[in-house]
Design a protein around this motif. Structure first.
Motif, PDB file in Angstrom:
ATOM      1  N   LYS A 157       0.469  -1.155  -0.166  1.00  0.00           N
ATOM      2  CA  LYS A 157       0.524  -0.053   0.128  1.00  0.00           C
ATOM      3  C   LYS A 157       0.869   0.926  -0.083  1.00  0.00           C
ATOM      4  CE  LYS A 157      -4.022   2.012   2.752  1.00  0.00           C
ATOM      5  NZ  LYS A 157      -4.986   1.772   3.551  1.00  0.00           N
ATOM      6  N   GLU A 158       1.500   1.795   0.680  1.00  0.00           N
ATOM      7  CA  GLU A 158       2.616   2.535   0.685  1.00  0.00           C
ATOM      8  C   GLU A 158       3.546   2.748  -0.303  1.00  0.00           C
ATOM      9  OE1 GLU A 158       5.451   5.501   2.741  1.00  0.00           O
ATOM     10  OE2 GLU A 158       3.336   4.392   3.566  1.00  0.00           O
ATOM     11  N   GLN A 159       4.252   1.650  -1.039  1.00  0.00           N
ATOM     12  CA  GLN A 159       4.417   1.715  -2.957  1.00  0.00           C
ATOM     13  C   GLN A 159       3.527   2.560  -3.367  1.00  0.00           C
ATOM     14  OE1 GLN A 159       7.782   0.501  -3.554  1.00  0.00           O
ATOM     15  NE2 GLN A 159       8.179   1.334  -1.884  1.00  0.00           N
ATOM     16  N   GLU A 160       2.091   1.478  -3.163  1.00  0.00           N
ATOM     17  CA  GLU A 160       1.587   2.658  -4.191  1.00  0.00           C
ATOM     18  C   GLU A 160       1.606   3.610  -3.823  1.00  0.00           C
ATOM     19  OE1 GLU A 160      -1.489   1.961  -7.159  1.00  0.00           O
ATOM     20  OE2 GLU A 160      -0.071   0.697  -6.128  1.00  0.00           O
ATOM     21  N   ARG A 161       1.185   3.744  -2.835  1.00  0.00           N
ATOM     22  CA  ARG A 161       0.522   5.485  -2.584  1.00  0.00           C
ATOM     23  C   ARG A 161       2.207   6.229  -3.347  1.00  0.00           C
ATOM     24  NH1 ARG A 161       2.345   8.949   1.457  1.00  0.00           N
ATOM     25  NH2 ARG A 161       3.982   7.975   2.354  1.00  0.00           N
ATOM     26  N   ILE A 162       3.559   5.975  -2.516  1.00  0.00           N
ATOM     27  CA  ILE A 162       4.662   6.698  -3.333  1.00  0.00           C
ATOM     28  C   ILE A 162       4.194   6.618  -5.115  1.00  0.00           C
ATOM     29  CG2 ILE A 162       6.940   6.690  -3.680  1.00  0.00           C
ATOM     30  CD1 ILE A 162       6.904   5.934  -1.111  1.00  0.00           C
ATOM     31  N   HIS A 163       4.018   5.899  -5.319  1.00  0.00           N
ATOM     32  CA  HIS A 163       3.469   5.973  -7.122  1.00  0.00           C
ATOM     33  C   HIS A 163       3.068   7.029  -7.861  1.00  0.00           C
ATOM     34  CE1 HIS A 163       4.372   4.012 -11.408  1.00  0.00           C
ATOM     35  NE2 HIS A 163       3.149   3.911 -11.450  1.00  0.00           N
ATOM     36  N   LYS A 164       2.004   7.026  -6.761  1.00  0.00           N
ATOM     37  CA  LYS A 164       0.820   7.911  -7.277  1.00  0.00           C
ATOM     38  C   LYS A 164       1.227   9.382  -6.386  1.00  0.00           C
ATOM     39  CE  LYS A 164      -3.348   5.037  -6.829  1.00  0.00           C
ATOM     40  NZ  LYS A 164      -4.338   4.687  -6.148  1.00  0.00           N
ATOM     41  N   GLU A 165       1.998   9.345  -5.753  1.00  0.00           N
ATOM     42  CA  GLU A 165       2.025  10.819  -5.024  1.00  0.00           C
ATOM     43  C   GLU A 165       3.371  11.109  -6.313  1.00  0.00           C
ATOM     44  OE1 GLU A 165       3.513  11.074  -1.614  1.00  0.00           O
ATOM     45  OE2 GLU A 165       2.613  11.031  -0.817  1.00  0.00           O
ATOM     46  N   ILE A 166       4.199  11.031  -6.530  1.00  0.00           N
ATOM     47  CA  ILE A 166       5.411  10.867  -7.507  1.00  0.00           C
ATOM     48  C   ILE A 166       4.291  11.120  -9.312  1.00  0.00           C
ATOM     49  CG2 ILE A 166       7.198   9.728  -8.970  1.00  0.00           C
ATOM     50  CD1 ILE A 166       8.193   9.159  -6.241  1.00  0.00           C
TER      51      ILE A 166
END
Length: 404
Positions: A157-166
């Motif tokens: 979930k954290e990886q998905e959130r970071i990917h979306k933020e970038i």
């Protein structure tokens, strides 16, 4: 192989579904085990795209895998068996045939007496990350499957959130770059040629900036198709070489790490991912050398991946990870090496890796924010300056005539 069947289940309901099996006989055996009387049973034919060498496995999105892991963890903690949990979750994927088949296949393997890891490893429906399967393998033996599934869910979930933020952060600058290039191309291809005809009738020496813009406009107008084709061809060849040629990909990754600001962001992003998954695997009980290899395999940058792979070999020989990283010709953030050394000395490597990952994720978030703050006005200046130069170059001859 995937087999399609039409049959009647034990309740007398007619069903159409798919089942995974290595042979026709195995498919029949699995249907009998499920108490399904089949009317038709045939191997699913491949599409035209599947006849090529591309992987036919469904690459499950991080968000979906995170949700699945969280649900499994919740049901297991509630005292429900994995088989029962999978059958419950299967009802949530009535619209996603691949996921439904994946969960049904896992249930079948578990019914046959296989453990959860073996079921995940055996199935050929969904492509799962290797670190995910290894975490499951160790945790089920240690009796902490529910805890590890929850941690995996948080990580994904954290990886998905970071990917979306970038992705979201770079959306506006990318839009600005595309619009600016289109505007400049339009002016050079259509506006400049219209004005050029007026200057030709003047029969006077044109200023150097005007000559430059006219020459650039003529070149762009005469070779527009060639330029467009060259850009598309370059992009396609670049992506193909990046995917297929390891030496080329390694060279590009090395260049990325040396870029000002961008290189530091890329390196810390990779180190943060390594630290996070490393802490998860250590907590799961995975042997340390295997932890290094599995954590390295999730990295996208081949230079850093090679660094950790080489370090793992030195760890096998008896060296500490911090010493192996420090001795390498590939240099990374010294603070990361120092943190690893502290963790090894105090036997708190798991906590140190968790803290390092959080620190680097936070640092990158701030750096990306600063980069975008600087990038937006820079793009505006570039667009305004370029268009202003073209307009000024076109007006210079007119001013010269007025003065003359």
């Amino acid at each position: 192989m995937i087999y399609r069947f039409v049959g009647i289940d034990e309740s007398g309901k007619k069903i159409r579904d798919k089942i995974e099996a290595s042979s026709f006989e195995e498919a029949k055996s699995k249907l009998r085990a499920k108490k399904i009387i089949y009317e038709t049973l045939s191997q699913e034919s491949k599409t035209i795209f599947e006849n090529f060498s591309f992987s036919t496995k469904y690459k499950i999105p991080s968000k979906e895998l995170s949700l699945l892991s969280r649900e499994l963890s919740m049901y297991i903690r509630s005292g429900i068996s994995i088989v029962a949990a999978l059958k419950i979750i299967q009802t949530h994927y009535s619209q996603n045939k691949k996921m439904k088949l994946f969960l049904a296949t896992l249930s079948t393997h578990l019914d046959e007496g296989k453990d959860f890891y073996t079921a995940l490893e055996t199935q050929s429906i969904v492509l799962l990350p290797q670190f995910y399967k290894e975490s499951i393998k160790v945790s089920q033996n240690g009796g902490i499957l529910d805890e590890v599934l929850l941690e995996l869910s948080r990580f994904l979930k954290e990886q998905e959130r970071i990917h979306k933020e970038i992705k979201g952060a770079f959306a506006y600058p990318s839009f600005m770059i595309v619009v600016s290039l289109l505007m400049i191309s339009f002016m050079l291809a259509f506006v400049v040629p219209q004005i050029t005809g007026i200057f030709e009738s003047m029969n006077q020496e044109l200023p150097t900036p005007t000559k430059f813009v006219i020459a650039l406009g003529d070149f762009f107008n005469n070779h527009f198709t060639t330029i467009l084709f060259a850009l598309v061809a370059f992009s396609a060849i670049f992506m193909l070489l990046r995917a297929k040629n390891e030496r080329f990909a390694y060279f590009i990754d090395a260049v990325i790490l040396k870029l000002p600001l961008f290189g530091e962001i890329a390196q810390k992003s990779e180190l943060a991912r390594f630290a996070y998954i490393g802490s998860l695997l250590v907590r799961s009980g995975v042997p340390f050398v295997q932890t290094i290899n599995l954590s390295a395999n999730i990295l996208n940058n081949l230079v850093l991946k090679k660094l950790f792979m080489q370090a793992s070999k030195m760890v096998v020989e008896g060296k500490e990870l911090s010493s192996a990283l420090n001795a390498s010709s590939i240099k990374i953030d010294y603070a990361f090496i120092q943190s690893i050394a502290v963790g090894e000395e105090t036997s708190q490597l798991q906590n140190v890796l968790t803290n390092v990952s959080e620190l680097y994720f936070e640092e990158n978030r701030d750096k990306i924010s600063t980069l975008l703050t600087l990038l937006e006005p820079s793009l505006m200046l570039f667009v305004g300056g370029t268009i202003g130069f073209i307009v000024a170059a076109m007006l210079l001859p007119i001013f010269s005539m007025s003065i003359g």
